[in-house]
Design a protein around this motif. Structure first.
Motif, PDB file in Angstrom:
ATOM      1  N   PHE A   1       0.829  -1.191   0.000  1.00 48.59           N
ATOM      2  CA  PHE A   1       0.000   0.000   0.000  1.00 48.59           C
ATOM      3  C   PHE A   1       0.871   1.251   0.000  1.00 48.59           C
ATOM      4  CE2 PHE A   1      -1.933   3.381   2.606  1.00 48.59           C
ATOM      5  CZ  PHE A   1      -3.007   3.685   1.788  1.00 48.59           C
ATOM      6  N   GLU A   2       2.027   1.156   0.658  1.00 46.82           N
ATOM      7  CA  GLU A   2       2.888   2.347   0.774  1.00 46.82           C
ATOM      8  C   GLU A   2       4.350   1.944   0.695  1.00 46.82           C
ATOM      9  OE1 GLU A   2       3.617   5.195   0.224  1.00 46.82           O
ATOM     10  OE2 GLU A   2       3.237   6.592   1.880  1.00 46.82           O
ATOM     11  N   ALA A   3       5.183   2.903   0.265  1.00 51.64           N
ATOM     12  CA  ALA A   3       6.635   2.731   0.255  1.00 51.64           C
ATOM     13  C   ALA A   3       7.208   3.382   1.510  1.00 51.64           C
ATOM     14  CB  ALA A   3       7.219   3.390  -0.983  1.00 51.64           C
ATOM     15  N   VAL A   4       8.075   2.657   2.191  1.00 55.94           N
ATOM     16  CA  VAL A   4       8.795   3.211   3.346  1.00 55.94           C
ATOM     17  C   VAL A   4      10.145   3.685   2.807  1.00 55.94           C
ATOM     18  CG1 VAL A   4       9.829   2.658   5.589  1.00 55.94           C
ATOM     19  CG2 VAL A   4       7.622   1.636   4.935  1.00 55.94           C
ATOM     20  N   LEU A   5      10.377   4.996   2.835  1.00 52.98           N
ATOM     21  CA  LEU A   5      11.598   5.544   2.234  1.00 52.98           C
ATOM     22  C   LEU A   5      12.757   5.434   3.215  1.00 52.98           C
ATOM     23  CD1 LEU A   5      10.108   8.708   0.467  1.00 52.98           C
ATOM     24  CD2 LEU A   5      10.380   6.384  -0.426  1.00 52.98           C
ATOM     25  N   VAL A   6      13.900   4.947   2.700  1.00 52.68           N
ATOM     26  CA  VAL A   6      15.066   4.703   3.558  1.00 52.68           C
ATOM     27  C   VAL A   6      16.260   5.453   2.979  1.00 52.68           C
ATOM     28  CG1 VAL A   6      16.543   2.900   4.542  1.00 52.68           C
ATOM     29  CG2 VAL A   6      14.133   2.409   4.079  1.00 52.68           C
ATOM     30  N   ASP A   7      16.949   6.224   3.830  1.00 49.34           N
ATOM     31  CA  ASP A   7      18.083   7.008   3.321  1.00 49.34           C
ATOM     32  C   ASP A   7      19.339   6.136   3.216  1.00 49.34           C
ATOM     33  OD1 ASP A   7      19.291   6.874   5.832  1.00 49.34           O
ATOM     34  OD2 ASP A   7      18.810   8.944   6.387  1.00 49.34           O
ATOM     35  N   LYS A   8      20.424   6.724   2.738  1.00 50.78           N
ATOM     36  CA  LYS A   8      21.609   5.907   2.444  1.00 50.78           C
ATOM     37  C   LYS A   8      22.258   5.345   3.714  1.00 50.78           C
ATOM     38  CE  LYS A   8      24.561   9.992   1.743  1.00 50.78           C
ATOM     39  NZ  LYS A   8      24.375  10.392   3.128  1.00 50.78           N
ATOM     40  N   ASP A   9      21.931   5.899   4.867  1.00 51.81           N
ATOM     41  CA  ASP A   9      22.474   5.375   6.128  1.00 51.81           C
ATOM     42  C   ASP A   9      21.555   4.326   6.762  1.00 51.81           C
ATOM     43  OD1 ASP A   9      24.717   7.103   5.981  1.00 51.81           O
ATOM     44  OD2 ASP A   9      23.451   8.753   6.698  1.00 51.81           O
ATOM     45  N   GLY A  10      20.479   3.984   6.075  1.00 55.40           N
ATOM     46  CA  GLY A  10      19.584   2.943   6.595  1.00 55.40           C
ATOM     47  C   GLY A  10      18.464   3.467   7.465  1.00 55.40           C
ATOM     48  N   TYR A  11      18.330   4.798   7.551  1.00 55.91           N
ATOM     49  CA  TYR A  11      17.248   5.380   8.374  1.00 55.91           C
ATOM     50  C   TYR A  11      15.978   5.590   7.546  1.00 55.91           C
ATOM     51  CZ  TYR A  11      20.365   6.135  12.258  1.00 55.91           C
ATOM     52  OH  TYR A  11      21.213   5.925  13.309  1.00 55.91           O
ATOM     53  N   VAL A  12      14.855   5.312   8.172  1.00 61.11           N
ATOM     54  CA  VAL A  12      13.563   5.580   7.546  1.00 61.11           C
ATOM     55  C   VAL A  12      13.330   7.092   7.614  1.00 61.11           C
ATOM     56  CG1 VAL A  12      11.055   5.275   7.815  1.00 61.11           C
ATOM     57  CG2 VAL A  12      12.602   3.311   8.117  1.00 61.11           C
TER      58      VAL A  12
ATOM     59  N   GLU B   1      12.631  10.875  17.068  1.00 58.18           N
ATOM     60  CA  GLU B   1      14.008  10.476  16.743  1.00 58.18           C
ATOM     61  C   GLU B   1      13.977   9.546  15.550  1.00 58.18           C
ATOM     62  OE1 GLU B   1      16.022   8.448  20.009  1.00 58.18           O
ATOM     63  OE2 GLU B   1      15.406  10.138  21.283  1.00 58.18           O
ATOM     64  N   ALA B   2      15.036   9.625  14.739  1.00 61.27           N
ATOM     65  CA  ALA B   2      15.096   8.757  13.556  1.00 61.27           C
ATOM     66  C   ALA B   2      15.231   7.293  13.980  1.00 61.27           C
ATOM     67  CB  ALA B   2      16.280   9.164  12.690  1.00 61.27           C
ATOM     68  N   PHE B   3      14.639   6.401  13.199  1.00 62.86           N
ATOM     69  CA  PHE B   3      14.816   4.962  13.416  1.00 62.86           C
ATOM     70  C   PHE B   3      15.214   4.319  12.089  1.00 62.86           C
ATOM     71  CE2 PHE B   3      10.276   5.776  12.715  1.00 62.86           C
ATOM     72  CZ  PHE B   3       9.964   4.906  11.694  1.00 62.86           C
ATOM     73  N   THR B   4      15.868   3.165  12.177  1.00 65.46           N
ATOM     74  CA  THR B   4      16.346   2.509  10.959  1.00 65.46           C
ATOM     75  C   THR B   4      15.292   1.532  10.431  1.00 65.46           C
ATOM     76  OG1 THR B   4      17.320   0.668  12.152  1.00 65.46           O
ATOM     77  CG2 THR B   4      18.747   2.603  11.796  1.00 65.46           C
ATOM     78  N   LEU B   5      15.557   1.030   9.234  1.00 65.50           N
ATOM     79  CA  LEU B   5      14.667   0.012   8.661  1.00 65.50           C
ATOM     80  C   LEU B   5      14.688  -1.234   9.548  1.00 65.50           C
ATOM     81  CD1 LEU B   5      12.862  -0.912   6.304  1.00 65.50           C
ATOM     82  CD2 LEU B   5      14.934  -1.690   5.131  1.00 65.50           C
ATOM     83  N   GLU B   6      15.871  -1.548  10.080  1.00 63.55           N
ATOM     84  CA  GLU B   6      15.977  -2.722  10.965  1.00 63.55           C
ATOM     85  C   GLU B   6      15.159  -2.509  12.232  1.00 63.55           C
ATOM     86  OE1 GLU B   6      17.061  -5.636   9.956  1.00 63.55           O
ATOM     87  OE2 GLU B   6      17.297  -4.457   8.121  1.00 63.55           O
ATOM     88  N   ASP B   7      15.223  -1.281  12.792  1.00 62.84           N
ATOM     89  CA  ASP B   7      14.395  -0.955  13.974  1.00 62.84           C
ATOM     90  C   ASP B   7      12.921  -1.210  13.652  1.00 62.84           C
ATOM     91  OD1 ASP B   7      16.632  -0.033  15.376  1.00 62.84           O
ATOM     92  OD2 ASP B   7      16.296   2.067  14.774  1.00 62.84           O
ATOM     93  N   ALA B   8      12.510  -0.790  12.448  1.00 62.97           N
ATOM     94  CA  ALA B   8      11.096  -0.940  12.064  1.00 62.97           C
ATOM     95  C   ALA B   8      10.735  -2.421  11.984  1.00 62.97           C
ATOM     96  CB  ALA B   8      10.835  -0.234  10.732  1.00 62.97           C
ATOM     97  N   LYS B   9      11.640  -3.202  11.411  1.00 63.96           N
ATOM     98  CA  LYS B   9      11.332  -4.639  11.252  1.00 63.96           C
ATOM     99  C   LYS B   9      11.285  -5.351  12.598  1.00 63.96           C
ATOM    100  CE  LYS B   9      12.639  -5.017   6.473  1.00 63.96           C
ATOM    101  NZ  LYS B   9      13.637  -5.385   5.476  1.00 63.96           N
ATOM    102  N   GLY B  10      12.018  -4.800  13.587  1.00 64.82           N
ATOM    103  CA  GLY B  10      12.018  -5.417  14.916  1.00 64.82           C
ATOM    104  C   GLY B  10      10.997  -4.775  15.856  1.00 64.82           C
ATOM    105  N   ALA B  11      10.251  -3.787  15.350  1.00 66.99           N
ATOM    106  CA  ALA B  11       9.292  -3.073  16.219  1.00 66.99           C
ATOM    107  C   ALA B  11       8.088  -3.959  16.518  1.00 66.99           C
ATOM    108  CB  ALA B  11       8.826  -1.792  15.520  1.00 66.99           C
TER     109      ALA B  11
END
Ligand code: PDD
Length: 284
Positions: free
Chosen positions: A169-180, A229-239
């Motif tokens: 449904f949506e794209a989660v945008l991730v920057d080059k350092d891995g942050y959403v 605060e910024a969180f990473t894609l990995e943080d999101a997957k483990g949330a």
């Protein structure tokens, strides 16, 4: 009945609503916009949307086409003429019409104002939020001024399309350092294992979402702790939970990211409380 749209001073049938081919919005995406949800005939969070519109124009040095009071009047006229109870009011202001040249027009030109309204199935949005949606991560390839609500949306469009083609449904945008950073047209939130809600700061090159700001207020009322605060894609997957926010999406849980379940794969309790609080807020 044809939809009625507003174009530079006139209310016209939607099929006849056109701008000039030299409009800088058309040629350069030299334009800003807002999208306001209309719920039961009422504009949700109109004043903060106008504040952000004025800020976007100021940042790009686009002259407001009119003051706020007449603009509010135009919006209410468009809503009344279309007789739409639940809708999406779209407002676009471009720098105006001028012979093509990258630099601003040397002689001042009037900025263009376009206002359209389409039906939005807000009850459908609410029903979808009850089930949650899937999302996919995509590289954030945008510029350094994502705080400005500009119509220059190609990276957002490409990310959304990529996510859609994968069944999301949506794209989660991730920057080059891995942050959403945010979604293609939404702000992103997670609930950490310690129960704290986390969302990227608006000082960190994202759009300061109006729905986001309202959710922050509602979370405070509900005594739900939020950190910006910024969180990473990995943080999101483990949330334990994840959700998105936007005018058209309200607050909607994300139950799957890149094919991986978030929590148990159903909307979690904290997101549900916020989703319901936002729905009550819209209906109030
Ligand atoms: N999108 N981030 C981006 C990049 C957006 O485009 C939007 C809004 C949001 C959420 O902002 P708000 O809560 O003020 O709607 C966040 C609108 C809905 C759109 O482009 O249609």
């Amino acid at each position: 009945m044809s939809r009625i749209s507003y174009v530079n001073g006139a209310y016209v049938p939607h099929t006849e609503a056109v701008v000039h081919i030299d409009d800088r919005g058309y040629q350069f995406a030299d334009a800003v916009y807002e999208g306001v949800t209309v719920r039961h005939g009422r504009m949700v969070d109109l004043e903060p949307h106008l504040d952000r519109l004025w800020r976007s124009m100021g940042e790009l040095r686009i002259a407001p086409p009119m003051d706020r009071a007449p603009m509010r009047f135009v919006f209410s006229q468009v809503i009344a003429k279309n007789r739409i109870e639940n809708g999406f009011l779209y407002i676009q202001i471009s720098r105006g019409v001028a012979k093509r040249d990258h630099a601003f027009p040397t002689k001042p030109v009037a900025s263009s104002l376009v206002v359209t309204l389409k039906r939005l199935d807000v009850d459908g949005v609410i029903a979808r939020a009850g089930k949650g949606v899937k999302a996919f991560s995509e590289a954030d390839i945008r510029w350094g001024r994502c705080d400005v609500k500009s119509t220059s949306l190609l990276p957002n469009i490409l990310a959304k399309q990529a996510a859609k083609e994968k069944g999301g449904f949506e794209a989660v945008l991730v920057d080059k350092d891995g942050y959403v950073t945010e979604g293609s047209s939404t702000n992103m939130w997670i609930v950490r294992k310690d129960g704290v809600v986390q969302t990227r700061s608006t000082a960190d090159n994202i759009l300061p979402g109006i729905t986001r700001a309202t959710l922050l207020k509602l979370a405070a009322e509900l005594q739900i702790k939020v950190v910006e605060e910024a969180f990473t894609l990995e943080d999101a997957k483990g949330a334990t939970e994840m959700f998105l926010s936007s005018s058209t999406g309200c607050a909607t849980p994300i139950v799957e990211l890149d094919g991986q379940k978030i929590g148990d794969g159903t909307p979690g309790p904290i997101a549900k409380r916020l989703v319901e609080a936002y729905q009550r807020y819209m209906d109030a």
